[in-house]
Design an enzyme around this catalytic site. Structure first.
Site: not given
Ligand code: DAK
Length: 259
Positions: A67, A110, A113, A133
């Site tokens: 997400a 997400g 998921e 998360e």
């Molecule tokens: N959200 C927003 N931006 C993201 C992102 C994300 N999840 N993942 C990556 N980006 C963006 C980065 O901010 C970066 O943007 P700029 O800085 O260039 O503007 C760009 O994508 C490239 O990412 P990185 O520079 O970080 O690239 P790397 O290769 O260094 O790292 C990475 C890749 C995937 C390891 C890293 O980006 C990362 O850790 N990303 C976050 C992963 C994460 O924590 N995902 C879980 C998010 S929480 C629900 C439904 C769904 C959910 C919850 C509730 N309901 C129905 C209520 C889901 C929640 C989640 O998924």
């Protein structure tokens, strides 16, 4: 329909539709609009008789990195409640046609998921799956704590949810999260191959079979067997059942019409 964050091809092969998540700079982070578009596209493809199987994919670097954290970061509990993202995810869950995920790169949060909402998963060697998360102070919210243990068992699900560490495609295959691993260059070709093997069958039988397998995650065995039996009987009301069995007896290929 004009979508901003997804690309939709209604016939990537006969009877097979493709939805491609298309926010590449953000690693296909699932913002609300993108998820709304996925919901609308799935609904419309589900209603389209020319489609029997749906593929969801991302790009080589990311299926989806979760997400959109930037969109969620300043929200409070009531904001989240009001946004009611669950209605979108519930609609995805209701899709009657088989959905295959074609995954390369990151499938996180997400994204993982969403993969688990799909019925089968073809992954490239570079695919990585995770529920990170916990590292940003929350926990899975779109089924991760429920579908992951059902798919990979308690031990690995706990490890993934509590550490936030990613697993490789190989580990995901060994654990039963995905169906197969293919070289990245042939990911779409191999996914379409699997989709074709489904699409040549009766679309009504596909739908009933999918529904019955999904029931196994929700019902007791007795209730599930009862549900399966009803669907099995119901298929004898279709022309496709007559066609399928006649084709077998007459040693020819069936021509299923979805009736
Ligand atoms: N959200 C927003 N931006 C993201 C992102 C994300 N999840 N993942 C990556 N980006 C963006 C980065 O901010 C970066 O943007 P700029 O800085 O260039 O503007 C760009 O994508 C490239 O990412 P990185 O520079 O970080 O690239 P790397 O290769 O260094 O790292 C990475 C890749 C995937 C390891 C890293 O980006 C990362 O850790 N990303 C976050 C992963 C994460 O924590 N995902 C879980 C998010 S929480 C629900 C439904 C769904 C959910 C919850 C509730 N309901 C129905 C209520 C889901 C929640 C989640 O998924």
């Amino acid at each position: 329909m004009n979508y901003e964050y997804i690309l939709v091809k209604e016939q990537v092969a006969p009877y097979i539709a493709l939805i491609q998540l298309n926010r590449p700079k953000e690693l296909n982070a699932l913002n609300l609009q993108l998820m709304g578009e996925v919901r609308e596209a799935l609904k419309s493809l589900d209603d389209n008789d020319a489609v029997r199987v749906i593929i969801i994919t991302g790009n080589e670097r990311a299926f989806a990195a979760g997400a959109d954290i930037k969109q969620m970061s300043d929200k409070n509990a009531i904001d989240m409640l009001k946004i009611d993202q669950f209605s979108t995810w519930d609609q995805i869950k209701k899709t009657k046609k088989p959905i295959i995920a074609a995954v390369s790169g990151f499938a996180l949060g997400g994204g993982c998921e969403l993969v688990m909402h799909c019925d089968c998963v073809v992954a490239s060697e570079t695919a990585q799956f995770g529920q990170p998360e916990i590292k940003i102070g929350v926990m899975p919210g779109a089924g991760g704590t429920q579908r992951l243990p059902r798919a990979v068992g308690k031990a690995l699900a706990m490890e993934m949810v509590l550490t936030g560490d990613f697993i490789s495609a190989e580990r995901a295959l060994a654990a039963g999260l995905i169906n197969k691993i293919v070289p990245v260059e042939v990911l779409m070709e191999e996914t379409i191959r699997m989709a074709k093997a489904m699409a040549k069958n009766s679309p009504i039988a596909l739908q009933m079979a999918k529904e019955s397998v999904l029931k196994s995650f929700e019902n007791s065995l007795t209730e599930g067997l009862y549900f399966e039996r009803k669907n099995f009987y119901m298929l004898f009301a279709t022309e496709d059942q007559k066609e399928g069995m006649a084709a077998f007896v007459n040693k020819r290929k069936p021509d299923f019409k979805g009736r």
